[in-house]
Scaffold this motif. Structure first.
Motif, PDB file in Angstrom:
ATOM      1  N   ARG A 197      98.546 141.265 -25.554  1.00  0.00           N
ATOM      2  CA  ARG A 197      97.649 140.367 -26.180  1.00  0.00           C
ATOM      3  C   ARG A 197      98.318 139.086 -26.595  1.00  0.00           C
ATOM      4  O   ARG A 197      98.028 138.233 -27.438  1.00  0.00           O
ATOM      5  CB  ARG A 197      97.221 140.998 -27.586  1.00  0.00           C
ATOM      6  CG  ARG A 197      96.358 142.409 -27.384  1.00  0.00           C
ATOM      7  CD  ARG A 197      95.682 142.761 -28.507  1.00  0.00           C
ATOM      8  NE  ARG A 197      96.633 143.010 -29.680  1.00  0.00           N
ATOM      9  CZ  ARG A 197      97.064 142.385 -30.722  1.00  0.00           C
ATOM     10  NH1 ARG A 197      96.271 141.188 -31.190  1.00  0.00           N
ATOM     11  NH2 ARG A 197      97.737 143.074 -31.727  1.00  0.00           N
ATOM     12  N   GLY A 198      99.440 138.806 -26.113  1.00  0.00           N
ATOM     13  CA  GLY A 198     100.483 137.722 -26.418  1.00  0.00           C
ATOM     14  C   GLY A 198     101.187 137.743 -27.681  1.00  0.00           C
ATOM     15  O   GLY A 198     101.730 136.800 -28.168  1.00  0.00           O
ATOM     16  N   CYS A 199     101.239 138.996 -28.614  1.00  0.00           N
ATOM     17  CA  CYS A 199     101.903 138.895 -29.651  1.00  0.00           C
ATOM     18  C   CYS A 199     103.511 139.268 -29.302  1.00  0.00           C
ATOM     19  O   CYS A 199     103.924 139.772 -28.282  1.00  0.00           O
ATOM     20  CB  CYS A 199     101.584 140.351 -30.467  1.00  0.00           C
ATOM     21  SG  CYS A 199     100.024 140.306 -31.054  1.00  0.00           S
ATOM     22  N   VAL A 200     104.377 138.826 -30.040  1.00  0.00           N
ATOM     23  CA  VAL A 200     105.739 138.384 -30.034  1.00  0.00           C
ATOM     24  C   VAL A 200     106.415 139.739 -30.743  1.00  0.00           C
ATOM     25  O   VAL A 200     106.271 139.632 -32.126  1.00  0.00           O
ATOM     26  CB  VAL A 200     106.433 137.248 -30.376  1.00  0.00           C
ATOM     27  CG1 VAL A 200     107.916 137.294 -30.100  1.00  0.00           C
ATOM     28  CG2 VAL A 200     105.771 136.296 -29.686  1.00  0.00           C
ATOM     29  N   ILE A 201     107.191 140.622 -30.153  1.00  0.00           N
ATOM     30  CA  ILE A 201     107.637 141.899 -30.666  1.00  0.00           C
ATOM     31  C   ILE A 201     109.044 141.624 -30.640  1.00  0.00           C
ATOM     32  O   ILE A 201     109.797 141.467 -29.659  1.00  0.00           O
ATOM     33  CB  ILE A 201     107.338 142.949 -30.119  1.00  0.00           C
ATOM     34  CG1 ILE A 201     105.637 143.267 -29.995  1.00  0.00           C
ATOM     35  CG2 ILE A 201     107.860 144.173 -31.065  1.00  0.00           C
ATOM     36  CD1 ILE A 201     105.174 144.519 -29.525  1.00  0.00           C
ATOM     37  N   VAL A 202     109.830 141.521 -32.107  1.00  0.00           N
ATOM     38  CA  VAL A 202     111.319 141.376 -32.058  1.00  0.00           C
ATOM     39  C   VAL A 202     111.985 142.504 -32.605  1.00  0.00           C
ATOM     40  O   VAL A 202     111.221 142.861 -33.713  1.00  0.00           O
ATOM     41  CB  VAL A 202     111.558 140.261 -32.858  1.00  0.00           C
ATOM     42  CG1 VAL A 202     113.102 139.734 -33.028  1.00  0.00           C
ATOM     43  CG2 VAL A 202     110.649 138.872 -32.313  1.00  0.00           C
ATOM     44  N   VAL A 203     112.762 143.094 -32.059  1.00  0.00           N
ATOM     45  CA  VAL A 203     113.674 143.911 -32.838  1.00  0.00           C
ATOM     46  C   VAL A 203     115.061 143.320 -33.251  1.00  0.00           C
ATOM     47  O   VAL A 203     115.754 142.466 -32.859  1.00  0.00           O
ATOM     48  CB  VAL A 203     114.111 145.070 -31.809  1.00  0.00           C
ATOM     49  CG1 VAL A 203     114.917 144.785 -30.632  1.00  0.00           C
ATOM     50  CG2 VAL A 203     114.958 146.397 -32.567  1.00  0.00           C
ATOM     51  N   GLU A 204     115.443 143.731 -34.512  1.00  0.00           N
ATOM     52  CA  GLU A 204     116.550 142.979 -35.311  1.00  0.00           C
ATOM     53  C   GLU A 204     117.783 144.068 -35.432  1.00  0.00           C
ATOM     54  O   GLU A 204     117.430 145.204 -35.916  1.00  0.00           O
ATOM     55  CB  GLU A 204     116.304 142.475 -36.669  1.00  0.00           C
ATOM     56  CG  GLU A 204     114.974 141.292 -36.250  1.00  0.00           C
ATOM     57  CD  GLU A 204     115.086 140.898 -37.979  1.00  0.00           C
ATOM     58  OE1 GLU A 204     115.505 139.770 -38.357  1.00  0.00           O
ATOM     59  OE2 GLU A 204     114.266 141.406 -38.796  1.00  0.00           O
ATOM     60  N   CYS A 205     118.813 143.659 -34.855  1.00  0.00           N
ATOM     61  CA  CYS A 205     120.188 144.554 -35.170  1.00  0.00           C
ATOM     62  C   CYS A 205     120.553 144.206 -36.451  1.00  0.00           C
ATOM     63  O   CYS A 205     120.046 143.473 -37.349  1.00  0.00           O
ATOM     64  CB  CYS A 205     121.125 144.319 -34.107  1.00  0.00           C
ATOM     65  SG  CYS A 205     121.760 142.606 -34.014  1.00  0.00           S
ATOM     66  N   LYS A 206     121.571 145.065 -36.787  1.00  0.00           N
ATOM     67  CA  LYS A 206     122.156 144.930 -38.253  1.00  0.00           C
ATOM     68  C   LYS A 206     121.182 145.650 -39.386  1.00  0.00           C
ATOM     69  O   LYS A 206     121.252 146.429 -39.948  1.00  0.00           O
ATOM     70  CB  LYS A 206     122.568 143.737 -38.710  1.00  0.00           C
ATOM     71  CG  LYS A 206     123.830 143.483 -37.606  1.00  0.00           C
ATOM     72  CD  LYS A 206     124.539 141.966 -38.208  1.00  0.00           C
ATOM     73  CE  LYS A 206     125.788 141.742 -37.380  1.00  0.00           C
ATOM     74  NZ  LYS A 206     126.287 140.459 -37.691  1.00  0.00           N
TER      75      LYS A 206
END
Length: 225
Positions: free
Chosen positions: A72-81
């Protein structure tokens, strides 16, 4: 000698400029999505023609690392720390965010399927963890002895989950989305990251500053190079 086909951004802090980009994803419409580390802690989006589109996330992101764009064009970000997933709408507004600290140790890459499932490679947990968009842990793929120190994850057009790890040799293991093993291979060359460019090709970045493009010799479930 490789030739530059195209590039986006340049060094700086203004719109269309970047400092310390670390991961890249490409949306289905061709937009290039880049995560920036410190001090910006944000997402930048460029069109496939090197035109700056937008930036967002600086007010919420702390350690953006792995990034993917869903159907759908959603941006999925995983954050370390901070062990967190943040999902943005295509316009940059937050769709949802949730903590994964109970399940992740050192996340470094992320990919999503079309069924609202998020696959996160966890380097120190030696596996891929799967969540839904509400942060509910669903299942684990791989594990110690099979996917030691994974450094990347992607999903093929057939729906196979491909996990790369750098333990001793470079290993590439293919799974069904339920976690069952399909195939595995090993190489002596150390890799840093991977992505798919079509159903039969995989791009690998090595630790000696080289990029390799491999073509699967066949499209059956037994991958060989």
């Amino acid at each position: 000698m490789g030739h530059i086909y195209n590039s986006v951004g340049e060094c700086g802090k203004r719109d269309g400029q970047m400092l310390y980009p670390n991961r890249v994803a490409v949306a289905r419409n061709g937009d290039v999505v880049v995560t920036e580390g410190s001090p910006a802690h944000q997402i930048q989006v460029y069109s496939q023609y090197d035109v700056f589109v937008r930036k967002f996330g600086a007010d919420i992101l702390q350690h953006p690392h792995g990034v993917t764009v869903n159907h759908r064009g959603c941006v999925i970000v995983v954050e370390c720390k901070v062990m967190r997933v943040v999902i943005f709408e295509p316009n940059g507004r937050i769709y949802s965010k949730f903590s994964c600290s109970q399940h992740l140790e050192f996340p470094n890459d992320v990919v999503a399927n079309d069924n609202e499932e998020i696959f996160i490679s966890d380097n120190r947990a030696h596996c891929v963890k799967v969540f839904n968009y509400h942060g509910i842990f669903l299942r684990q793929i791989g594990g110690e002895g099979m996917t030691n120190f994974p450094i990347g994850v992607c999903i093929t057009e057939r729906g196979h989950v491909v996990v790369a790890d750098n333990h001793n040799n470079f290993n590439l293991t293919s799974f069904a989305q339920d976690g069952s093993v399909i195939s595995a291979l090993k190489s002596r060359v150390k890799r840093f990251d991977l992505t798919l460019i079509d159903e039969g090709s995989v791009v690998l970045a090595s630790k000696d500053y080289k990029v390799f493009v491999y073509r699967f010799l066949s499209h059956d479930i037994n991958y060989s190079w």
